[in-house]
Design a protein around this motif. Structure first.
Motif, PDB file in Angstrom:
ATOM      1  N   ALA A  19       0.848  -1.204   0.000  1.00 13.44           N
ATOM      2  CA  ALA A  19       0.000   0.000   0.000  1.00 13.44           C
ATOM      3  C   ALA A  19       0.881   1.250   0.000  1.00 13.44           C
ATOM      4  CB  ALA A  19      -0.935  -0.007   1.209  1.00 13.44           C
ATOM      5  N   ALA A  20       1.945   1.230   0.790  1.00 11.31           N
ATOM      6  CA  ALA A  20       2.869   2.366   0.810  1.00 11.31           C
ATOM      7  C   ALA A  20       3.527   2.545  -0.554  1.00 11.31           C
ATOM      8  CB  ALA A  20       3.932   2.164   1.894  1.00 11.31           C
ATOM      9  N   GLN A  21       3.891   1.444  -1.175  1.00 12.80           N
ATOM     10  CA  GLN A  21       4.495   1.506  -2.509  1.00 12.80           C
ATOM     11  C   GLN A  21       3.507   2.101  -3.515  1.00 12.80           C
ATOM     12  OE1 GLN A  21       5.742  -2.302  -4.048  1.00 12.80           O
ATOM     13  NE2 GLN A  21       6.856  -1.386  -5.733  1.00 12.80           N
ATOM     14  N   TRP A  22       2.232   1.737  -3.401  1.00 13.79           N
ATOM     15  CA  TRP A  22       1.202   2.272  -4.299  1.00 13.79           C
ATOM     16  C   TRP A  22       1.111   3.793  -4.123  1.00 13.79           C
ATOM     17  CZ3 TRP A  22      -3.179   5.142  -4.197  1.00 13.79           C
ATOM     18  CH2 TRP A  22      -3.982   5.106  -5.327  1.00 13.79           C
ATOM     19  N   VAL A  23       1.104   4.242  -2.890  1.00 18.35           N
ATOM     20  CA  VAL A  23       1.056   5.689  -2.627  1.00 18.35           C
ATOM     21  C   VAL A  23       2.275   6.358  -3.248  1.00 18.35           C
ATOM     22  CG1 VAL A  23       1.223   7.441  -0.803  1.00 18.35           C
ATOM     23  CG2 VAL A  23      -0.375   5.530  -0.565  1.00 18.35           C
ATOM     24  N   ASP A  24       3.447   5.760  -3.074  1.00 18.19           N
ATOM     25  CA  ASP A  24       4.676   6.319  -3.619  1.00 18.19           C
ATOM     26  C   ASP A  24       4.625   6.431  -5.142  1.00 18.19           C
ATOM     27  OD1 ASP A  24       7.405   7.275  -3.278  1.00 18.19           O
ATOM     28  OD2 ASP A  24       8.020   5.369  -4.185  1.00 18.19           O
ATOM     29  N   GLN A  25       3.983   5.463  -5.784  1.00 17.37           N
ATOM     30  CA  GLN A  25       3.914   5.457  -7.243  1.00 17.37           C
ATOM     31  C   GLN A  25       2.842   6.404  -7.797  1.00 17.37           C
ATOM     32  OE1 GLN A  25       3.221   1.282  -7.944  1.00 17.37           O
ATOM     33  NE2 GLN A  25       5.401   0.811  -8.048  1.00 17.37           N
ATOM     34  N   HIS A  26       1.799   6.687  -7.019  1.00 13.70           N
ATOM     35  CA  HIS A  26       0.663   7.439  -7.542  1.00 13.70           C
ATOM     36  C   HIS A  26       0.541   8.875  -7.038  1.00 13.70           C
ATOM     37  CE1 HIS A  26      -0.434   3.313  -8.600  1.00 13.70           C
ATOM     38  NE2 HIS A  26      -1.105   3.875  -9.587  1.00 13.70           N
ATOM     39  N   PHE A  27       1.387   9.268  -6.128  1.00 15.08           N
ATOM     40  CA  PHE A  27       1.350  10.632  -5.612  1.00 15.08           C
ATOM     41  C   PHE A  27       2.722  11.253  -5.723  1.00 15.08           C
ATOM     42  CE2 PHE A  27      -2.326   8.761  -3.538  1.00 15.08           C
ATOM     43  CZ  PHE A  27      -3.267   9.781  -3.602  1.00 15.08           C
ATOM     44  N   ASP A  28       2.719  12.562  -5.742  1.00 12.32           N
ATOM     45  CA  ASP A  28       3.944  13.336  -5.807  1.00 12.32           C
ATOM     46  C   ASP A  28       4.119  14.061  -4.472  1.00 12.32           C
ATOM     47  OD1 ASP A  28       5.207  16.202  -6.538  1.00 12.32           O
ATOM     48  OD2 ASP A  28       5.964  14.641  -7.886  1.00 12.32           O
ATOM     49  N   PRO A  29       5.342  14.151  -3.957  1.00 11.81           N
ATOM     50  CA  PRO A  29       5.533  14.827  -2.678  1.00 11.81           C
ATOM     51  C   PRO A  29       5.035  16.277  -2.651  1.00 11.81           C
ATOM     52  CG  PRO A  29       7.489  13.579  -3.225  1.00 11.81           C
ATOM     53  CD  PRO A  29       6.592  13.542  -4.428  1.00 11.81           C
ATOM     54  N   VAL A  34       1.621  13.001   3.550  1.00 12.29           N
ATOM     55  CA  VAL A  34       1.448  11.601   3.929  1.00 12.29           C
ATOM     56  C   VAL A  34       1.655  11.422   5.429  1.00 12.29           C
ATOM     57  CG1 VAL A  34       2.331   9.250   3.611  1.00 12.29           C
ATOM     58  CG2 VAL A  34       2.142  10.795   1.645  1.00 12.29           C
ATOM     59  N   THR A  35       0.740  10.667   6.021  1.00 18.69           N
ATOM     60  CA  THR A  35       0.849  10.287   7.427  1.00 18.69           C
ATOM     61  C   THR A  35       0.795   8.765   7.504  1.00 18.69           C
ATOM     62  OG1 THR A  35      -0.302  12.305   8.106  1.00 18.69           O
ATOM     63  CG2 THR A  35      -0.174  10.521   9.733  1.00 18.69           C
ATOM     64  N   VAL A  36       1.752   8.185   8.210  1.00 20.68           N
ATOM     65  CA  VAL A  36       1.786   6.741   8.429  1.00 20.68           C
ATOM     66  C   VAL A  36       1.265   6.489   9.842  1.00 20.68           C
ATOM     67  CG1 VAL A  36       3.230   4.678   8.525  1.00 20.68           C
ATOM     68  CG2 VAL A  36       3.757   6.492   6.879  1.00 20.68           C
ATOM     69  N   VAL A  37       0.261   5.621   9.930  1.00 22.92           N
ATOM     70  CA  VAL A  37      -0.406   5.361  11.207  1.00 22.92           C
ATOM     71  C   VAL A  37      -0.319   3.876  11.535  1.00 22.92           C
ATOM     72  CG1 VAL A  37      -2.589   5.520  12.455  1.00 22.92           C
ATOM     73  CG2 VAL A  37      -2.029   7.226  10.728  1.00 22.92           C
ATOM     74  N   THR A  38      -0.045   3.570  12.789  1.00 24.97           N
ATOM     75  CA  THR A  38      -0.090   2.195  13.265  1.00 24.97           C
ATOM     76  C   THR A  38      -0.814   2.175  14.602  1.00 24.97           C
ATOM     77  OG1 THR A  38       1.207   0.159  13.500  1.00 24.97           O
ATOM     78  CG2 THR A  38       2.083   2.123  14.569  1.00 24.97           C
ATOM     79  N   VAL A  39      -1.182   0.981  15.020  1.00 33.53           N
ATOM     80  CA  VAL A  39      -1.928   0.829  16.271  1.00 33.53           C
ATOM     81  C   VAL A  39      -1.200  -0.150  17.182  1.00 33.53           C
ATOM     82  CG1 VAL A  39      -4.127   0.192  17.319  1.00 33.53           C
ATOM     83  CG2 VAL A  39      -4.098   1.240  15.047  1.00 33.53           C
ATOM     84  N   THR A  78       7.551   1.336   7.120  1.00 35.78           N
ATOM     85  CA  THR A  78       6.625   1.964   6.186  1.00 35.78           C
ATOM     86  C   THR A  78       7.050   3.395   5.873  1.00 35.78           C
ATOM     87  OG1 THR A  78       4.895   0.553   7.087  1.00 35.78           O
ATOM     88  CG2 THR A  78       4.191   2.387   5.707  1.00 35.78           C
ATOM     89  N   ALA A  79       7.463   4.138   6.888  1.00 37.46           N
ATOM     90  CA  ALA A  79       7.928   5.511   6.656  1.00 37.46           C
ATOM     91  C   ALA A  79       9.157   5.526   5.749  1.00 37.46           C
ATOM     92  CB  ALA A  79       8.217   6.198   7.985  1.00 37.46           C
ATOM     93  N   LYS A  80      10.000   4.520   5.883  1.00 40.68           N
ATOM     94  CA  LYS A  80      11.187   4.446   5.018  1.00 40.68           C
ATOM     95  C   LYS A  80      10.773   4.302   3.551  1.00 40.68           C
ATOM     96  CE  LYS A  80      15.527   2.153   4.316  1.00 40.68           C
ATOM     97  NZ  LYS A  80      16.736   1.937   5.030  1.00 40.68           N
ATOM     98  N   ARG A  81       9.720   3.505   3.292  1.00 39.91           N
ATOM     99  CA  ARG A  81       9.229   3.345   1.916  1.00 39.91           C
ATOM    100  C   ARG A  81       8.704   4.667   1.358  1.00 39.91           C
ATOM    101  NH1 ARG A  81       7.549  -2.017   0.001  1.00 39.91           N
ATOM    102  NH2 ARG A  81       9.401  -3.214   0.537  1.00 39.91           N
ATOM    103  N   LEU A  82       8.292   5.548   2.245  1.00 38.18           N
ATOM    104  CA  LEU A  82       7.676   6.817   1.830  1.00 38.18           C
ATOM    105  C   LEU A  82       8.561   8.007   2.180  1.00 38.18           C
ATOM    106  CD1 LEU A  82       4.122   5.848   3.053  1.00 38.18           C
ATOM    107  CD2 LEU A  82       4.797   6.180   0.663  1.00 38.18           C
ATOM    108  N   GLY A  86       8.552  12.687   3.394  1.00 36.16           N
ATOM    109  CA  GLY A  86       8.779  13.180   4.750  1.00 36.16           C
ATOM    110  C   GLY A  86       7.549  12.945   5.615  1.00 36.16           C
ATOM    111  N   PRO A  87       7.060  11.686   5.662  1.00 33.99           N
ATOM    112  CA  PRO A  87       5.769  11.431   6.306  1.00 33.99           C
ATOM    113  C   PRO A  87       5.775  11.688   7.811  1.00 33.99           C
ATOM    114  CG  PRO A  87       6.891   9.359   5.941  1.00 33.99           C
ATOM    115  CD  PRO A  87       7.719  10.432   5.268  1.00 33.99           C
ATOM    116  N   ALA A  88       4.634  12.144   8.295  1.00 33.04           N
ATOM    117  CA  ALA A  88       4.403  12.195   9.732  1.00 33.04           C
ATOM    118  C   ALA A  88       4.092  10.769  10.165  1.00 33.04           C
ATOM    119  CB  ALA A  88       3.228  13.108  10.041  1.00 33.04           C
ATOM    120  N   THR A  89       4.364  10.449  11.413  1.00 36.31           N
ATOM    121  CA  THR A  89       4.017   9.127  11.931  1.00 36.31           C
ATOM    122  C   THR A  89       3.146   9.296  13.170  1.00 36.31           C
ATOM    123  OG1 THR A  89       6.056   8.980  13.230  1.00 36.31           O
ATOM    124  CG2 THR A  89       6.078   7.975  11.035  1.00 36.31           C
TER     125      THR A  89
END
Length: 103
Positions: A19-29, A34-39, A78-82, A86-89
């Motif tokens: 999913a992170a790779q898809w975001v990287d391919q389809h969006f421009d910085p 981008v915010t990466v969220v985990t629980v 995940t943040a490394k992939r994105l 410069g994603p927020a986490t």
């Protein structure tokens, strides 16, 4: 220019990284924030035999520590992939579905 707010939920699994790779391919910085969220969701093992309170407290503490470690690892991978975004986490706590929907 429109700026998209993109949230990538992750547990560090291969699916989350895709999913992170898809975001990287389809969006421009320049056009996506981008915010990466985990629980953090600790799994508390059952104590099958009577045990002193300290053993129960240690079990809880270890489960909380492991949940934090897994959350940190998922955010980092995940943040490394994105990284070009410069994603927020964000680390949430609780049942994953409810925490993510609430967020």
């Amino acid at each position: 220019m429109k700026v998209w707010s993109v949230v990538v939920a992750t547990d560090g699994s291969p699916s989350a990284l895709r999913a992170a790779q898809w975001v990287d391919q389809h969006f421009d910085p320049d056009s996506a924030k981008v915010t990466v969220v985990t629980v953090e969701h600790p799994v508390i093992p059952l104590l099958l035999e009577p045990a002193p309170a300290e053993a129960f407290e240690d079990t809880i503490r270890n489960a909380m520590h492991e949940a934090r470690r897994q959350a940190d690892e998922a955010l980092e991978k995940t943040a490394k992939r994105l990284e070009r975004f410069g994603p927020a986490t964000v680390r949430l706590q609780g049942p994953p579905v409810e925490a993510l929907v609430h967020y």
